[in-house]
Design a protein around this motif. Structure first.
Motif, PDB file in Angstrom:
ATOM      1  N   TYR A   1       9.811   5.565  -1.426  1.00 15.17           N
ATOM      2  CA  TYR A   1       8.678   6.419  -1.781  1.00 15.17           C
ATOM      3  C   TYR A   1       7.402   5.941  -1.085  1.00 15.17           C
ATOM      4  N   ALA A   2       7.259   4.627  -0.868  1.00 18.94           N
ATOM      5  CA  ALA A   2       6.085   4.135  -0.144  1.00 18.94           C
ATOM      6  C   ALA A   2       6.102   4.615   1.301  1.00 18.94           C
ATOM      7  N   SER A   3       7.277   4.738   1.887  1.00 14.11           N
ATOM      8  CA  SER A   3       7.370   5.256   3.251  1.00 14.11           C
ATOM      9  C   SER A   3       6.917   6.707   3.317  1.00 14.11           C
ATOM     10  N   ILE A   4       7.268   7.480   2.300  1.00 14.41           N
ATOM     11  CA  ILE A   4       6.799   8.876   2.251  1.00 14.41           C
ATOM     12  C   ILE A   4       5.288   8.919   2.084  1.00 14.41           C
ATOM     13  N   ALA A   5       4.768   8.058   1.179  1.00 15.66           N
ATOM     14  CA  ALA A   5       3.330   8.045   0.928  1.00 15.66           C
ATOM     15  C   ALA A   5       2.544   7.626   2.154  1.00 15.66           C
ATOM     16  N   ALA A   6       3.163   6.819   3.027  1.00 11.74           N
ATOM     17  CA  ALA A   6       2.483   6.338   4.229  1.00 11.74           C
ATOM     18  C   ALA A   6       2.620   7.306   5.387  1.00 11.74           C
ATOM     19  N   GLY A   7       2.962   8.539   5.124  1.00 10.04           N
ATOM     20  CA  GLY A   7       3.053   9.531   6.183  1.00 10.04           C
ATOM     21  C   GLY A   7       4.366   9.519   6.904  1.00 10.04           C
ATOM     22  N   GLY A   8       5.425   8.954   6.269  1.00  9.05           N
ATOM     23  CA  GLY A   8       6.744   8.991   6.880  1.00  9.05           C
ATOM     24  C   GLY A   8       7.087   7.778   7.711  1.00  9.05           C
TER      25      GLY A   8
ATOM     26  N   ASP B   1      -7.780  12.082  -2.444  1.00  8.27           N
ATOM     27  CA  ASP B   1      -6.782  13.105  -2.188  1.00  8.27           C
ATOM     28  C   ASP B   1      -5.843  12.661  -1.071  1.00  8.27           C
ATOM     29  N   PHE B   2      -4.621  13.181  -1.109  1.00  4.39           N
ATOM     30  CA  PHE B   2      -3.708  12.923  -0.006  1.00  4.39           C
ATOM     31  C   PHE B   2      -4.244  13.624   1.235  1.00  4.39           C
ATOM     32  N   PRO B   3      -4.441  12.913   2.316  1.00  2.00           N
ATOM     33  CA  PRO B   3      -5.028  13.541   3.517  1.00  2.00           C
ATOM     34  C   PRO B   3      -4.085  14.589   4.109  1.00  2.00           C
ATOM     35  N   VAL B   4      -4.669  15.683   4.572  1.00  2.00           N
ATOM     36  CA  VAL B   4      -3.890  16.779   5.153  1.00  2.00           C
ATOM     37  C   VAL B   4      -3.854  16.587   6.669  1.00  2.00           C
TER      38      VAL B   4
ATOM     39  N   GLY C   1       6.835   7.059  -8.247  1.00  4.98           N
ATOM     40  CA  GLY C   1       5.738   7.895  -7.765  1.00  4.98           C
ATOM     41  C   GLY C   1       4.724   7.087  -6.989  1.00  4.98           C
ATOM     42  N   TYR C   2       3.678   7.785  -6.547  1.00  4.30           N
ATOM     43  CA  TYR C   2       2.661   7.099  -5.736  1.00  4.30           C
ATOM     44  C   TYR C   2       1.364   7.880  -5.752  1.00  4.30           C
ATOM     45  N   SER C   3       0.305   7.120  -5.472  1.00  2.00           N
ATOM     46  CA  SER C   3      -1.007   7.687  -5.189  1.00  2.00           C
ATOM     47  C   SER C   3      -1.274   7.453  -3.711  1.00  2.00           C
ATOM     48  N   THR C   4      -2.507   7.648  -3.295  1.00  2.00           N
ATOM     49  CA  THR C   4      -2.827   7.359  -1.900  1.00  2.00           C
ATOM     50  C   THR C   4      -2.835   5.861  -1.624  1.00  2.00           C
ATOM     51  N   ASP C   5      -2.856   5.042  -2.684  1.00  2.00           N
ATOM     52  CA  ASP C   5      -2.987   3.594  -2.510  1.00  2.00           C
ATOM     53  C   ASP C   5      -1.733   2.806  -2.861  1.00  2.00           C
ATOM     54  N   ILE C   6      -1.051   3.188  -3.936  1.00  2.00           N
ATOM     55  CA  ILE C   6       0.027   2.369  -4.474  1.00  2.00           C
ATOM     56  C   ILE C   6       1.242   3.227  -4.761  1.00  2.00           C
ATOM     57  N   ALA C   7       2.421   2.712  -4.369  1.00  2.00           N
ATOM     58  CA  ALA C   7       3.703   3.310  -4.751  1.00  2.00           C
ATOM     59  C   ALA C   7       4.337   2.420  -5.815  1.00  2.00           C
TER      60      ALA C   7
END
Length: 968
Positions: A728-735, A862-865, A814-820
């Motif tokens: 999930y951290a890999s997803i949160a980091a943009g893949g 917010d999660f950056p677009v 789950g995750y936020s923009t900072d922590i998974a």
């Protein structure tokens, strides 16, 4: 010996002068007086013969020295002759100045019968002066001197032999040059906070240059003031101690120098024996020749014991004063040295008054030895003793991290890790670690309260069946309470054929109110317990007297030894209560991929199971995120893809949905993910290919073995919480996948940094726009799905709940923009958690509590677009483009190029009729928020969050027609 006797001026029976004078012996009173002495000396002379023979090798060894001394003796003859009395000067040349070998060879004692040769001086010529009796006195003195010299030679020979005897098996002193005593290995958090310590002896070595002068001087004043003057031994001190000990008939006073104490503590044993003392004296001299005084003092100050398991001045200073020895004051230095005399007596934690008195004594010694002046000593005596707060009773903050640090250290340095002295820095954030532990405990305590697992435990009408048989192994068993002992604080529990006891002192988790055993649980109450140790072998009672076996009837069996009667164990077996489930939590910094918190169980206990790292459990519906993620990555699925939810639509595999209201009609992927519809996930997996998803999960960080069948969509294959957090951290980091890191630095005992294994380079698994779209789907789980409780965090959160069959495993990842963060709750033996216990109920609360603390000082983001994401309005029933002016149209996000191009048709007049594609789900109110839009408040009167679905544990058939996975 004849030649020696002929030159003997004292005279004996071989002296020709005595023979010529024999007629006058009877009239000589002096001769008569010497007869008893001569007779008494005969036994001594005979006893001295072996000593004389033993001294021959020494005499032969002294020949080179005697030859070397001849020139000096010849040069001194004129001076000696000038100083002799006239009678001696008139004697034969050389008389009274025998060479060394004559003295060394004269083994007869002074009491030998040499007086019989004493005679009157021969008549002198007329006119000559009368002869004095000086030669007789000189002869006596010479014989006594010879005897003393012989005794000295004998003593020297004896000492030489003793030294040679004890030198035979002495340990080598060369190792002291590179001596490495056992030290403490410290495991630190990212900010230097101590997480734990590992040691065999609690010691931290400091160099002599880093030890302040007041500590060194205090040690010298109390232990060995002349340390820098003597050569390792204090002879006067040894004689003084010998006299004191002889007077008291026991060892009351020692005379060991600091050098001798180093020998005793490092090379020898502390036994009080003559053998050890002799070896100690010999080694002390050797050490003084091989080491400098500073090196010896450094060994001493780092080796000595200060009580309470602390060795060396550094650990003692940290324990007593909470600071390094480099920072101690004169009074604190004196107190440290005062403890050395008897840590169990003079420790300030044992007796502060006695320790202060001993400290003042050390200060007085420093003043007496001129190591400190009167003013300094007076000020030090006035300084109050301030001790640091003891922290040993507190549980370790992160024993799981300490254990992993130990494993890594052993892999890097091998057996040297046992000696310690390393400093290991980790990525753990102390505040987050404490919050994680508290969150896990709070969540598990809430479960225990819901299921009435806290004392008092009342017996119910329908108790579960208790275990029958003989328990063995590290398993959990159901036992029956049979009694209680309030005096001992124990609860008696019968487990099958075994009798055991539970100590409530170690069960505070289930006895928060401290109830006595008799009030904690009713008799006949069934409780879950495990064996702390192996079950003892049952005692076998011998057959009764006179009982014989019928060998004829028994045949071969009759010749076997009698089995006897099985008896009860000699003592009850210790048991541990296992009433409630366990939990695990892993938190990873999304940007750095550093593990900031790691909790492997309720108890913070060294040696416990780290479930976050090693417990492999079924992830349930949390794995659906990877199925949908691969579909988005492969451009096969979009959030608007319509997925079948009817179990009958899948051939050969019949997964069931947890909520039977789901599955009546097809649903869009976003809806199916939010409500955790099982059949929809299996439908998606059948489209994208199970083997592709296995490869995709591995690229994201799931290293556990996964099966490529349809049950994969429902999380049927076991993984660890750490793996799910990584994915999930890999997803949160943009893949982008990077291996999480826990240890950042290791410094060895000498201050040299130990190289760490190279970290594998990161690699991109998904494009940024693909990861963003998947994140958008997972935010719907929080906003309108099974994890609506997480909306209380007040910031964008993406994640997925997970629950397995019979609620054996419950998850939220789950995750936020900072922590998974990944949270797991379940029993170690996979027992069901009970009805209604889902991921949203048994795991999500711990996630929410932790993330609230972890983001306390972080602004909501917010999660950056990224570029490559498009938003279009779609028809909620078909997932196609919305018609112009369509009122119920909703906005959806797509990877550019995957958005629908076909416009939805106008529905027929009877809107309730099913479309030709198999039906569409009921209209969803509102528009699902995009990840960047933040949380939306709960509307008044809104329905509660639907519970999530379970997976079906049976593996499904292998899907056919899979496409090859793209490279990751």
């Amino acid at each position: 010996m004849a030649s020696e006797q002929s030159r003997n001026p004292g005279g004996n029976e071989n002296d020709p002068v005595r023979k010529a004078d024999a007629p006058d012996r009877a009239s000589d009173p002096l001769r008569q007086a010497s007869d008893p002495l001569r007779q008494a000396s005969d036994p001594l002379r005979r006893a001295s013969d072996p000593l004389r023979q033993a001294s021959d090798p020494l005499r032969q060894a002294s020949d080179p020295l005697r030859q070397a001394s001849d020139p000096l003796r010849q040069a001194s003859d004129p001076l000696r002759q000038a100083s002799e009395p006239p009678a001696r000067r008139s004697g034969p040349p050389g008389r009274g100045s025998e060479p060394p070998e004559r003295i060394s060879g004269a083994t007869r004692p002074a009491s030998a019968p040499h007086l019989e040769g004493a005679q009157r001086p021969p008549s002198q010529p007329d006119g000559a002066p009368p002869q004095e009796r000086g030669p007789t006195i000189a002869t006596w003195a010479k014989r006594i001197g010879i005897a003393l010299a012989a005794l000295l030679v004998l003593a020297a020979a004896t000492i030489a032999l003793v030294i040679r005897h004890y030198e035979a098996d002495l340990p080598s002193t060369h190792e002291l040059k590179d001596y490495r005593p056992p030290q403490v290995t410290r495991i630190l958090a990212r900010d230097g906070t101590r997480l734990g310590e590992v040691f065999t002896e609690r010691r931290t070595v400091v160099r002599i240059g880093e030890i302040p002068s007041q500590v060194k001087l205090a040690a010298l004043a109390a232990e060995d003031a002349g340390f820098y003057e003597h050569a390792g031994l204090n002879y006067l001190g040894m004689l003084r101690a010998l006299a004191v000990n002889l007077r008291s008939t026991r060892a009351r006073q020692g005379a060991s120098t600091i050098t001798q104490q180093v020998v005793k503590n490092v090379l020898l044993t502390p036994d009080r024996t003559f053998n050890r003392k002799a070896r100690e004296i010999i080694l002390a001299r050797k050490i003084e020749q091989e080491l400098t005084k500073d090196e010896i003092l450094e060994l001493y100050l780092n080796k000595i014991y200060f009580g309470h398991g602390r060795y060396g001045v550094e650990e003692a200073s940290r324990y007593y004063f909470g600071k390094s020895v480099r920072d101690v004051t004169l009074a604190e230095a004196a107190l440290l040295v005062a403890v050395v005399k008897g840590p169990s007596v003079y420790s300030p934690r044992v007796n502060l008054e006695r320790a202060a008195a001993r400290r003042d004594f050390v200060l007085d010694q420093m003043q007496r030895k001129a190591f400190a002046d009167e003013i300094q000593v007076a000020q030090a005596k006035q300084e109050p003793v301030v001790l640091a707060i003891e922290t040993e009773s507190l549980a370790e903050l992160a024993p799981e991290v300490v254990a992993e640090a130990q494993r890594v250290l052993r892999e890097l340095v091998g057996p040297a890790a046992q000696q310690g002295g390393y400093t290991i820095t980790t990525t753990i954030d102390p505040a987050m670690q404490a919050a994680a532990r508290a969150s896990v405990r709070k969540n598990l305590d809430a479960y225990a309260k819901r299921h009435k697992l806290l004392g008092p435990l009342a017996r119910s009408k329908k108790e579960p069946l208790a275990f029958e048989g003989t328990p063995a192994g590290h398993k959990v068993f159901r036992g029956v309470v049979t009694g209680a002992d309030d005096a001992r604080g124990t609860l008696s529990v019968r487990v099958g054929t075994l009798e055991g006891t539970v100590t409530l002192r170690g069960a505070q988790r289930y006895n928060p109110n401290g109830l006595p055993p008799s009030k904690f649980a009713d008799v006949d109450k069934v409780v879950r317990v495990s064996l702390i140790g192996p079950a003892p072998e049952p005692v076998v009672e011998a057959a009764a007297a006179g009982q014989e076996e019928d060998e004829d009837a028994a045949g071969e069996a009759g010749r076997a030894p009698p089995a006897g009667k099985p008896g009860k164990p000699a003592a009850p077996v210790p048991l541990r209560l296992e009433l409630g489930p366990e939990g695990a939590l892993v938190a990873i910094d999304v940007r750095t991929r550093e593990i900031v918190a790691l909790v492997g169980g309720y108890e913070a206990m060294r040696g416990g199971l780290d479930r976050a790292t090693f417990a492999r459990r079924q992830p349930g519906s949390t794995f659906k995120a990877l199925v949908y993620g691969y579909g988005i990555h492969a451009r096969t699925l979009t959030p608007a893809t319509i997925l079948d939810t009817d179990p009958l639509a899948i051939a050969g595999y019949k997964p069931q949905n947890y909520d039977e209201s789901e599955g009546k009609s097809p649903a869009r992927l976003r809806e199916a993910a939010a409500h955790s519809v099982n059949v929809a996930a299996v439908t998606a997996l059948s489209r994208v290919g199970a083997s592709n998803v296995v490869a995709f999960a591995g690229a994201l960080g799931v290293q556990s073995k996964l099966g490529a069948d349809l049950s994969l969509a429902l999380g049927a294959y076991e993984v660890t919480p750490r793996e799910m957090a990584t994915a999930y951290a890999s997803i949160a980091a943009g893949g982008v996948h990077e291996q999480p890191v826990l240890i950042t630095k290791i410094v060895g005992p000498g201050g040299v940094e130990i190289p760490l294994p190279p970290r594998p380079p990161g690699h991109r698994v998904m494009e940024e726009e693909e990861a963003y779209v998947l994140t958008s789907v997972l935010t719907s789980v929080v906003q309108s799905g099974t994890a609506r409780q997480a909306r209380s965090l007040g910031r964008p959160i993406a994640g997925k709940t997970g629950t397995t069959n019979q609620s054996k495993d419950t998850w939220f990842v789950g995750y936020s923009t900072d922590i998974a963060c990944a949270v797991w709750t379940g029993y170690d033996d996979a027992a069901p958690l009970g009805s209604g216990e889902t991921g949203a109920m048994a795991a999500l609360p711990a996630f929410v509590d932790f993330m609230k603390q972890a983001h306390a000082k972080r602004p909501a983001a917010d999660f950056p677009v990224p570029s490559g994401v498009v938003r279009v309005k779609i028809d909620p029933l078909t997932g196609l483009l919305a018609r112009e002016g369509q009122e119920d149209a909703i906005e959806e996000v797509f990877v550019a190029g995957t958005e629908p191009t076909e416009v939805a048709q106008v529905p027929e007049a009877d809107a309730g009729a099913e479309p030709a594609d198999g039906g569409a789900p009921a209209e969803q109110e509102g528009t699902p928020p995009a990840p960047g839009e933040g949380p939306r408040p709960v509307e008044p009167g809104a329905a509660p969050a639907p519970v999530e679905s379970e997976h079906a544990p049976e593996p499904g058939p292998l899907p056919t027609g899979e496409t090859a996975p793209p490279p990751f």
